[in-house]
Design an enzyme around this catalytic site. Structure first.
Site, PDB file in Angstrom:
ATOM      1  N   HIS A 135       0.826  -1.202   0.000  1.00 36.93           N
ATOM      2  CA  HIS A 135       0.000   0.000   0.000  1.00 36.93           C
ATOM      3  C   HIS A 135       0.864   1.258   0.000  1.00 36.93           C
ATOM      4  CE1 HIS A 135      -3.621   2.322   0.481  1.00 36.93           C
ATOM      5  NE2 HIS A 135      -3.168   2.890   1.573  1.00 36.93           N
ATOM      6  N   ASP A 175      -6.466   9.040  -6.191  1.00 35.82           N
ATOM      7  CA  ASP A 175      -6.155  10.123  -5.256  1.00 35.82           C
ATOM      8  C   ASP A 175      -4.780  10.690  -5.603  1.00 35.82           C
ATOM      9  OD1 ASP A 175      -4.125   8.519  -3.867  1.00 35.82           O
ATOM     10  OD2 ASP A 175      -5.820   7.454  -2.986  1.00 35.82           O
ATOM     11  N   LYS A 199      -9.990  13.905  -3.527  1.00 33.64           N
ATOM     12  CA  LYS A 199     -11.022  13.389  -2.624  1.00 33.64           C
ATOM     13  C   LYS A 199     -10.787  13.858  -1.205  1.00 33.64           C
ATOM     14  CE  LYS A 199      -8.697   9.032  -1.472  1.00 33.64           C
ATOM     15  NZ  LYS A 199      -8.718   7.570  -1.567  1.00 33.64           N
ATOM     16  N   GLY A 233     -14.995  -0.979  -2.172  1.00 33.11           N
ATOM     17  CA  GLY A 233     -15.287  -0.418  -3.487  1.00 33.11           C
ATOM     18  C   GLY A 233     -15.767   1.014  -3.478  1.00 33.11           C
ATOM     19  N   THR A 235     -14.285   3.977  -2.729  1.00 35.48           N
ATOM     20  CA  THR A 235     -13.386   4.954  -3.346  1.00 35.48           C
ATOM     21  C   THR A 235     -13.354   4.811  -4.859  1.00 35.48           C
ATOM     22  OG1 THR A 235     -11.973   5.069  -1.382  1.00 35.48           O
ATOM     23  CG2 THR A 235     -10.996   5.747  -3.468  1.00 35.48           C
TER      24      THR A 235
END
Length: 323
Positions: A135, A175, A199, A233, A235
Site C-alpha cells: 500500500h 487520489d 477526494k 469499493g 473509493t
C-alpha cells in the site's frame, strides 16, 4: 572435512490461498510439501510438515485473506515450525500483506499495525519477505531484512495495452497520493495523459469518501483507474462515477488486490466501469461471478521472484530496474 554446498528449494502453503501456491509450484516444475494443518476445539491452530525440511531453502506462501488474523497466525506458526526443524533459510511469500493500510498514525493513540506484522514475522524466524504491491513503499523498511516488493503493474498494464487503443487512454489515479504509480502506468502505455481524483476522506469513519473532483481532461477518453486495493469499493466506484459525469468515453478499473468486502461486488456491478481487472493475489477474486470482472494470474511473477531468490539472482531485474 569438506562438504559441497547443496541447495534444496521447498514450497509450502497455508490454507489462505493454496490455489495460487499450486500455480507457482507448477510454474517452477515442483510440488508443494505435504502439510497437516487444523484447528483444535478451542480454535488454536496446528501445523506439521509430513517430510524432512532440514537444510532447505523454504518459501512459505500465504495470502492474508479473510479471516485475515487466522491466516497470518497460521503463516507465523508455519515459519516457526520450519525454524525449529532446521530449515536453512525461510522466505515468507505474502502476495497480499495484511494490515498494510495501517502504515502510519493519522491521529493520536493509534497503532502502526503494519510495522507490528513485520516484527512478528522477523521474530517467528522469517529471513526474507516477498510481497506484491504494498500500500505504501515505506513498508519495505518495516522488516529487518530483505523485502522483495513485486509490482503487478506489468501484468495489468500489458493486458490493458493488448485490449484497448493506447492512443485513446488516460491514466487516472484515484487520489493525489498515487500519482507516481499512475505515471509509471502512463509510461508503460506510451506516455498516456494523466488525471487524478481529488477526494476528501473522513478520519472518523473508515472506507468513506466525502467528495470527488476530477483534475485533468478526461472527456471522450478511455480512463484507466488504477489502485492497489479494492476493499468495499467505495473509493474506486465514486471515482468511476466522477469520470463518467465528466464525459469519459469509458472507464476501466485495474487493481492488484481484490479484497471485495461487502458491498463491493454490488457497487462494482452497478458502477459505470465497463471492465474491472484484478489479479489473483487473493482468493476472493476467483469466487465472484461478475461479467465485467477479469482476473489475471500473478503466479509467473511470483515464480520468477522465488527462482531469483533461490539462485541468489536479482529480483529487481524482473522490472528492468524500474520501480
Amino acid at each position: 572435512m569438506k562438504r559441497a554446498s547443496e541447495k534444496n528449494l521447498l514450497l509450502f502453503t497455508g490454507r489462505g490461498h493454496p490455489t495460487l501456491a499450486q500455480e507457482v509450484a507448477q510454474y517452477l516444475g515442483t510440488t508443494i510439501v505435504p502439510t497437516s494443518a487444523y484447528e483444535f476445539a478451542n480454535s488454536e491452530l496446528y501445523v506439521r510438515y509430513e517430510e524432512s525440511v532440514r537444510g532447505c531453502d523454504a518459501f512459505v506462501f500465504q495470502s492474508h485473506a479473510a479471516p485475515i488474523n487466522d491466516w497470518i497466525m497460521e503463516q507465523l506458526i508455519m515459519i516457526d515450525a520450519l525454524k525449529r526443524a532446521s530449515a536453512k533459510r525461510i522466505t515468507a511469500v505474502m502476495p497480499y500483506y495484511g494490515y498494510s493500510r495501517q502504515d502510519k498514525k493519522h491521529r493520536g493513540r493509534e497503532p502502526i499495525s503494519a510495522r507490528l506484522i513485520a516484527s512478528m514475522f522477523k521474530a517467528a524466524g522469517a529471513d526474507r519477505i516477498i510481497t506484491v504491491d504494498l500500500h505504501a513503499d515505506q513498508l519495505q523498511g518495516f522488516f529487518d531484512g530483505p523485502m522483495d516488493h513485486l509490482l503487478a503493474m506489468p501484468v495489468l498494464a500489458d493486458y490493458v495495452k493488448d485490449h484497448y487503443d493506447s492512443t485513446a487512454l488516460t491514466m487516472v489515479s484515484p487520489d493525489a497520493g498515487r500519482i507516481k504509480v499512475a505515471e509509471r502506468w502512463a509510461a508503460r502505455l506510451g506516455d498516456a495523459p494523466l488525471a487524478f481524483i481529488h477526494k476528501t476522506r473522513r478520519t472518523d469513519r473508515p472506507n468513506e469518501v466525502v467528495a470527488n473532483r476530477v483534475v485533468g481532461d478526461v472527456r471522450d477518453r478511455v480512463c484507466v483507474l488504477t489502485d492497489d486495493i479494492i476493499d468495499t469499493g467505495g473509493t474506486i466506484v465514486k471515482a468511476a462515477e466522477a469520470l463518467a459525469e465528466d464525459g469519459a468515453a469509458a472507464v476501466v478499473i485495474a487493481a492488484t488486490h481484490a479484497v471485495l468486502s461487502d458491498p463491493a461486488v454490488d457497487r462494482l456491478k452497478n458502477c459505470p466501469a465497463t471492465e474491472v481487472i484484478v489479479t489473483n493475489t487473493l482468493p476472493s477474486a476467483l469466487e465472484i461471478s461478475m461479467d465485467k470482472l477479469t482476473v489475471l494470474t500473478i503466479a509467473p511473477l511470483l515464480g520468477e521472484a522465488v527462482r531469483a531468490v533461490f539462485e541468489d539472482g536479482s529480483v529487481t531485474s524482473l522490472f528492468d530496474g524500474s520501480r
